[in-house]
Design an enzyme around this catalytic site. Structure first.
Site, PDB file in Angstrom:
ATOM      1  N   SER A  60       3.469 -56.641  34.829  1.00  0.00           N
ATOM      2  CA  SER A  60       3.846 -55.295  35.664  1.00  0.00           C
ATOM      3  C   SER A  60       3.738 -54.269  34.913  1.00  0.00           C
ATOM      4  O   SER A  60       3.790 -52.942  35.557  1.00  0.00           O
ATOM      5  CB  SER A  60       4.977 -55.533  36.429  1.00  0.00           C
ATOM      6  OG  SER A  60       4.736 -56.270  37.735  1.00  0.00           O
ATOM      7  N   LYS A  63       1.278 -51.377  35.439  1.00  0.00           N
ATOM      8  CA  LYS A  63       1.554 -50.515  36.707  1.00  0.00           C
ATOM      9  C   LYS A  63       1.642 -49.269  36.164  1.00  0.00           C
ATOM     10  O   LYS A  63       1.659 -48.062  36.649  1.00  0.00           O
ATOM     11  CB  LYS A  63       2.610 -50.756  37.639  1.00  0.00           C
ATOM     12  CG  LYS A  63       2.478 -52.026  38.526  1.00  0.00           C
ATOM     13  CD  LYS A  63       3.294 -52.322  39.224  1.00  0.00           C
ATOM     14  CE  LYS A  63       3.178 -53.421  40.268  1.00  0.00           C
ATOM     15  NZ  LYS A  63       3.545 -54.751  39.767  1.00  0.00           N
ATOM     16  N   SER A 120       8.001 -51.724  41.510  1.00  0.00           N
ATOM     17  CA  SER A 120       7.060 -52.530  41.208  1.00  0.00           C
ATOM     18  C   SER A 120       6.219 -53.378  42.238  1.00  0.00           C
ATOM     19  O   SER A 120       5.585 -54.534  41.893  1.00  0.00           O
ATOM     20  CB  SER A 120       7.608 -53.607  40.227  1.00  0.00           C
ATOM     21  OG  SER A 120       6.825 -54.139  39.191  1.00  0.00           O
TER      22      SER A 120
END
Length: 381
Positions: A60, A63, A120
């Protein structure tokens, strides 16, 4: 021809002792992580590194790039924070961490951005990717183009979420580069990374960055986790005017990624400082200029010069001003005339452009003739 004018412009901060003690810096900590990095966000200088060019799945942490591009689009005026984004079935169906948007919902861009950064949310990431580029696949192409522009040489994105995929890879070095860009290029949106909670549709989710609760100096940035990537954290903190960025990837637990990141940040703040060497307004020295209305011109730097140095090591800084040959009028303020090389214990820590500090107009005919004669005579000595 480059002519060295000043052999040693020693920067004086109070009385310099003849035998000043050299700051003591121990070896950096060794972390229980696959790769890690500590750098000064302002200067970009790397203070600690291990396996920073090893390609790894970013999970993640991906991101960070998704959010960066959305902020870019907002700043360019291509989209607005208030724009309603319709949630597709693909975004809604995506597994993993979620913002919990629903198919057909129309959610403002800024709420989705918070969903990406704080929660997230994979659903929020896909929704924004589709809104910006029409599809997640096209958005991934934009991500790769942006990575290239930022100098992330060993990074390739396949999706907007960090969902495991063949060829979806980055490095600790590239993540540090991206973190610097997030902070420097979009300071208004960077504030979101310090938010501890985000409530959407009655669901209040905490930021997964544990350091936001443990250390008031920490104000971001992003966590990540997959089985292949391990537990990862890119963190940033500010103390005494110094901002550090730590990148820790491939730890065994949520707790471990936080603890190992703390070790890096503590080491950096304890033993290093961001030091302002020169201001752009400083006149470093004056140099002879030929054929001008004035006989000399001040030399400055084009912008403020910062360097990362050992804490208390100011007295060891030296600088050389190297002028590109003899200067001739006319000369405009800000026009390049050479460079300034700043060293610490013989190692270059900054190499910046030197410029004219003021305009110098061309002199009248007779003054130029007289200068030319003097120059000719001096060439024999």
């Amino acid at each position: 021809m480059i002519k060295r004018i000043a052999a040693c412009l020693i920067l004086l901060f109070g009385a310099v002792q003849a035998h000043a003690d050299k700051p003591l810096i121990p070896a950096p900590p060794e972390l229980a992580a696959d790769a890690y990095l500590l750098l000064d966000a302002h200067t970009g200088q790397i203070l600690v590194q291990h396996n920073i060019d090893k390609q790894i799945p970013p999970a993640s942490l991906t991101k960070m790039m998704t959010a960066y591009i959305v902020s870019e689009e907002i700043e360019k005026g291509a989209i607005k924070e208030s724009d309603p984004v319709r949630i597709s079935e693909k975004a809604w169906k995506k597994g993993g961490s979620k913002m919990f948007v629903k198919v057909g919902d129309k959610v403002p861009v800024i709420d989705l951005l918070r969903g990406v950064i704080v929660q997230s949310g994979n659903d929020a990431s896909i929704a924004l990717a589709e809104y910006v580029s029409g599809s997640e696949e096209v958005f991934a192409e934009v991500m790769n183009q942006q990575a290239e522009l930022l100098g992330m040489e060993d990074t390739h994105f396949v999706n907007a979420t960090g969902w495991p995929a063949d060829g979806h890879l980055t490095t600790a070095r590239d993540l540090g580069t991206l973190a610097r860009a997030l902070i420097a290029d979009h300071p208004d949106h960077y504030d979101i990374y310090s938010e501890k909670y985000f409530n959407y549709a009655g669901i209040n989710q905490p930021n997964r960055n544990r350091l936001l609760w443990r250390d008031p100096a920490v104000d971001g940035i992003k966590t990540g986790h997959t089985e292949a990537a391990g537990y990862c954290l890119v963190a940033s903190a500010v103390k005494r005017g110094m901002r550090l960025i730590s990148v820790v990837v491939g730890t065994d637990s949520d707790e471990q990624r936080a603890a190992e990141s703390q070790k890096l940040l503590a080491y950096g703040f304890r033993y290093y400082q961001t030091h302002k060497v020169y201001s752009s307004s400083d006149v470093l020295q004056t140099e002879r200029i030929w054929g001008g209305v004035a006989p000399e011109v001040g030399i400055a730097v084009a912008e403020d010069v910062f360097a990362t140095i050992p804490r208390g090591g100011e007295d060891s800084i030296k600088a050389d001003l190297i002028v590109d040959g003899e200067l001739e009028a006319p000369l405009e303020k800000g026009e390049p005339v050479g460079k300034v090389v700043v060293t610490l214990d013989g190692e270059t820590i900054a190499d910046v452009e030197a410029v004219a500090a003021e305009d110098v107009e061309k002199a009248g005919f007779f003054k130029r003739i007289w200068d030319a004669l003097k120059r000719f005579v001096m060439s024999f000595f």
